[in-house]
Motif scaffolding. Structure first.
Motif, PDB file in Angstrom:
ATOM      1  N   THR A   1       0.839  -1.193   0.000  1.00  0.00           N
ATOM      2  CA  THR A   1       0.000   0.000   0.000  1.00  0.00           C
ATOM      3  C   THR A   1       0.878   1.249   0.000  1.00  0.00           C
ATOM      4  O   THR A   1       1.790   1.377   0.819  1.00  0.00           O
ATOM      5  CB  THR A   1      -0.925   0.024   1.236  1.00  0.00           C
ATOM      6  N   PHE A   2       0.604   2.140  -0.955  1.00  0.00           N
ATOM      7  CA  PHE A   2       1.307   3.421  -1.042  1.00  0.00           C
ATOM      8  C   PHE A   2       0.412   4.519  -0.478  1.00  0.00           C
ATOM      9  O   PHE A   2      -0.793   4.549  -0.767  1.00  0.00           O
ATOM     10  CB  PHE A   2       1.656   3.755  -2.497  1.00  0.00           C
ATOM     11  N   ASP A   3       0.998   5.413   0.254  1.00  0.00           N
ATOM     12  CA  ASP A   3       0.258   6.554   0.796  1.00  0.00           C
ATOM     13  C   ASP A   3       0.173   7.644  -0.261  1.00  0.00           C
ATOM     14  O   ASP A   3       0.655   8.761  -0.081  1.00  0.00           O
ATOM     15  CB  ASP A   3       0.944   7.064   2.073  1.00  0.00           C
ATOM     16  N   VAL A   4      -0.446   7.258  -1.388  1.00  0.00           N
ATOM     17  CA  VAL A   4      -0.561   8.140  -2.549  1.00  0.00           C
ATOM     18  C   VAL A   4      -1.972   7.977  -3.113  1.00  0.00           C
ATOM     19  O   VAL A   4      -2.424   6.846  -3.321  1.00  0.00           O
ATOM     20  CB  VAL A   4       0.466   7.763  -3.642  1.00  0.00           C
ATOM     21  N   PRO A   5      -2.695   9.048  -3.390  1.00  0.00           N
ATOM     22  CA  PRO A   5      -4.039   8.925  -3.965  1.00  0.00           C
ATOM     23  C   PRO A   5      -4.007   8.162  -5.284  1.00  0.00           C
ATOM     24  O   PRO A   5      -3.120   8.369  -6.124  1.00  0.00           O
ATOM     25  CB  PRO A   5      -4.477  10.384  -4.162  1.00  0.00           C
ATOM     26  N   PHE A   6      -4.982   7.295  -5.477  1.00  0.00           N
ATOM     27  CA  PHE A   6      -5.033   6.430  -6.658  1.00  0.00           C
ATOM     28  C   PHE A   6      -4.988   7.230  -7.959  1.00  0.00           C
ATOM     29  O   PHE A   6      -4.197   6.925  -8.862  1.00  0.00           O
ATOM     30  CB  PHE A   6      -6.313   5.582  -6.601  1.00  0.00           C
ATOM     31  N   ASP A   7      -5.829   8.258  -8.076  1.00  0.00           N
ATOM     32  CA  ASP A   7      -5.882   9.017  -9.332  1.00  0.00           C
ATOM     33  C   ASP A   7      -4.551   9.701  -9.627  1.00  0.00           C
ATOM     34  O   ASP A   7      -4.134   9.781 -10.795  1.00  0.00           O
ATOM     35  CB  ASP A   7      -7.007  10.054  -9.278  1.00  0.00           C
ATOM     36  N   ASP A   8      -3.906  10.171  -8.599  1.00  0.00           N
ATOM     37  CA  ASP A   8      -2.603  10.811  -8.760  1.00  0.00           C
ATOM     38  C   ASP A   8      -1.568   9.776  -9.186  1.00  0.00           C
ATOM     39  O   ASP A   8      -0.746  10.007 -10.086  1.00  0.00           O
ATOM     40  CB  ASP A   8      -2.198  11.476  -7.443  1.00  0.00           C
ATOM     41  N   PHE A   9      -1.621   8.593  -8.541  1.00  0.00           N
ATOM     42  CA  PHE A   9      -0.649   7.542  -8.836  1.00  0.00           C
ATOM     43  C   PHE A   9      -0.743   7.087 -10.291  1.00  0.00           C
ATOM     44  O   PHE A   9       0.266   7.021 -11.001  1.00  0.00           O
ATOM     45  CB  PHE A   9      -0.862   6.358  -7.892  1.00  0.00           C
ATOM     46  N   VAL A  10      -1.957   6.765 -10.762  1.00  0.00           N
ATOM     47  CA  VAL A  10      -2.093   6.233 -12.123  1.00  0.00           C
ATOM     48  C   VAL A  10      -1.863   7.301 -13.182  1.00  0.00           C
ATOM     49  O   VAL A  10      -1.614   6.975 -14.352  1.00  0.00           O
ATOM     50  CB  VAL A  10      -3.462   5.547 -12.339  1.00  0.00           C
TER      51      VAL A  10
ATOM     52  N   PRO B   1      -9.650   0.986   0.364  1.00  0.00           N
ATOM     53  CA  PRO B   1     -11.041   1.113   0.797  1.00  0.00           C
ATOM     54  C   PRO B   1     -11.392   2.484   1.369  1.00  0.00           C
ATOM     55  O   PRO B   1     -12.516   2.967   1.198  1.00  0.00           O
ATOM     56  CB  PRO B   1     -11.179   0.019   1.858  1.00  0.00           C
ATOM     57  N   ASP B   2     -10.418   3.136   2.038  1.00  0.00           N
ATOM     58  CA  ASP B   2     -10.701   4.460   2.593  1.00  0.00           C
ATOM     59  C   ASP B   2     -10.548   5.574   1.567  1.00  0.00           C
ATOM     60  O   ASP B   2     -10.804   6.747   1.854  1.00  0.00           O
ATOM     61  CB  ASP B   2      -9.821   4.738   3.815  1.00  0.00           C
ATOM     62  N   GLY B   3     -10.089   5.205   0.332  1.00  0.00           N
ATOM     63  CA  GLY B   3      -9.975   6.170  -0.748  1.00  0.00           C
ATOM     64  C   GLY B   3      -8.761   7.069  -0.684  1.00  0.00           C
ATOM     65  O   GLY B   3      -8.599   7.945  -1.543  1.00  0.00           O
ATOM     66  N   ARG B   4      -7.879   6.828   0.263  1.00  0.00           N
ATOM     67  CA  ARG B   4      -6.744   7.746   0.456  1.00  0.00           C
ATOM     68  C   ARG B   4      -5.442   7.266  -0.185  1.00  0.00           C
ATOM     69  O   ARG B   4      -4.524   8.063  -0.378  1.00  0.00           O
ATOM     70  CB  ARG B   4      -6.505   7.959   1.955  1.00  0.00           C
ATOM     71  N   GLY B   5      -5.346   5.983  -0.449  1.00  0.00           N
ATOM     72  CA  GLY B   5      -4.082   5.450  -0.949  1.00  0.00           C
ATOM     73  C   GLY B   5      -4.265   4.546  -2.153  1.00  0.00           C
ATOM     74  O   GLY B   5      -5.348   4.445  -2.732  1.00  0.00           O
ATOM     75  N   THR B   6      -3.184   3.870  -2.518  1.00  0.00           N
ATOM     76  CA  THR B   6      -3.161   2.968  -3.667  1.00  0.00           C
ATOM     77  C   THR B   6      -2.520   1.652  -3.256  1.00  0.00           C
ATOM     78  O   THR B   6      -1.459   1.644  -2.622  1.00  0.00           O
ATOM     79  CB  THR B   6      -2.351   3.569  -4.829  1.00  0.00           C
ATOM     80  N   ILE B   7      -3.154   0.543  -3.620  1.00  0.00           N
ATOM     81  CA  ILE B   7      -2.584  -0.776  -3.382  1.00  0.00           C
ATOM     82  C   ILE B   7      -2.044  -1.302  -4.707  1.00  0.00           C
ATOM     83  O   ILE B   7      -2.779  -1.423  -5.689  1.00  0.00           O
ATOM     84  CB  ILE B   7      -3.634  -1.761  -2.825  1.00  0.00           C
ATOM     85  N   ALA B   8      -0.758  -1.599  -4.731  1.00  0.00           N
ATOM     86  CA  ALA B   8      -0.142  -2.215  -5.911  1.00  0.00           C
ATOM     87  C   ALA B   8       0.018  -3.696  -5.620  1.00  0.00           C
ATOM     88  O   ALA B   8       0.547  -4.080  -4.568  1.00  0.00           O
ATOM     89  CB  ALA B   8       1.208  -1.583  -6.209  1.00  0.00           C
TER      90      ALA B   8
END
Length: 253
Positions: free
Chosen positions: A80-89, A186-193
């Motif tokens: 899990t990255f402490d990075v918003p999904f939309d920002d990450f992708v 699930p909390d919408g705050r991060g990204t799971i790779a």
């Protein structure tokens, strides 16, 4: 004798002087017209079966799972990255996932089908990487060299690339299939790779000659250690790309 010396020199360079190894731009020599829509779609049910086998095994404390079969290893890991999904992708292109493999020396991609946003959906990819684990080069293991068919999916909360091996020019892989996914936490705050693999790599010649592979405990120990290094380096490379940092191994000639 010269061939033995050159093999030892190559292995020593891989293990102790990896930054001096040259990167490559692999040619693409298979005909993708031989494959059809169904060849890309059939990847999914095959790997979903692998996924079900792995889900029966609990995650270890590092977030990884293994199933050891006679000639094949099934693996799953996630971070899990402490990075918003939309920002990450927006910064990490999942359709170029081969670049993030540990010790990837070169990747060549041929796009077959794109979506309405001009993103690759079906593609052929050739990946060349240093042998894993690196010290296996001393046992005669060649570079990994594989062609894959890839199907890429883009959803609002998850992106995933499914991969099926169709050819290995040097016989370095019987199969090197799997998927990589990026999904919103699930909390919408991060990204799971996540990375799933179904892999069968031939035993290096000298290891087969010494019959070290008969020692199941030893084989399991070194295999799981190699997968941990591969997975952790891959995750670090994804994060490096997100931050705009260089992560590639080797040098450009």
């Amino acid at each position: 004798m010269p061939s033995i010396l050159s093999a030892v020199a190559r292995a020593t360079r891989i293990v102790f002087a990896k930054p001096t190894v040259d990167r490559v731009e692999p040619s693409f020599d298979i005909d993708l017209d031989l494959y059809h829509e169904a060849d890309y779609e059939k990847i999914i049910p095959q790997l979903q079966d692998v996924e079900r086998q792995l889900e029966a095994v609990p995650l270890d404390r590092r977030g990884m799972r293994w199933v050891h079969l006679a000639d094949t290893v099934l693996f799953y890991g996630e971070r899990t990255f402490d990075v918003p999904f939309d920002d990450f992708v927006s910064r990490v292109d999942i359709s170029h996932i081969g670049e993030f493999y540990r010790d990837s020396l070169g990747v060549t991609t041929r796009v077959v089908k794109r979506d309405e946003r001009d993103r690759s959906v079906h593609q052929g990819v050739r990946v060349v990487a240093l042998p894993q684990p690196n010290y296996a080069a001393y046992f005669g293991k060649e570079n990994l060299d594989v062609y894959k068919l890839e199907k890429v999916e883009y959803g609002p909360d998850e992106q995933r690339v499914w991969m099926l091996t169709v050819h290995s020019p040097n016989g370095s892989a019987v199969c090197d299939d799997g998927y990589t996914s990026f999904r919103r936490t699930p909390d919408g705050r991060g990204t799971i790779a996540a990375f799933l693999a179904c892999q069968n790599f031939p035993i290096p010649p000298l290891m087969a000659l010494s019959r070290m592979d008969r020692w199941t405990w030893f084989k399991t120990l070194v295999t799981e250690s190699a997968y941990r290094r591969f997975f952790n380096t891959m995750m670090d490379s994804l994060l490096a790309r997100y931050h705009g940092n260089d992560f590639r191994v080797g040098r450009v000639r």
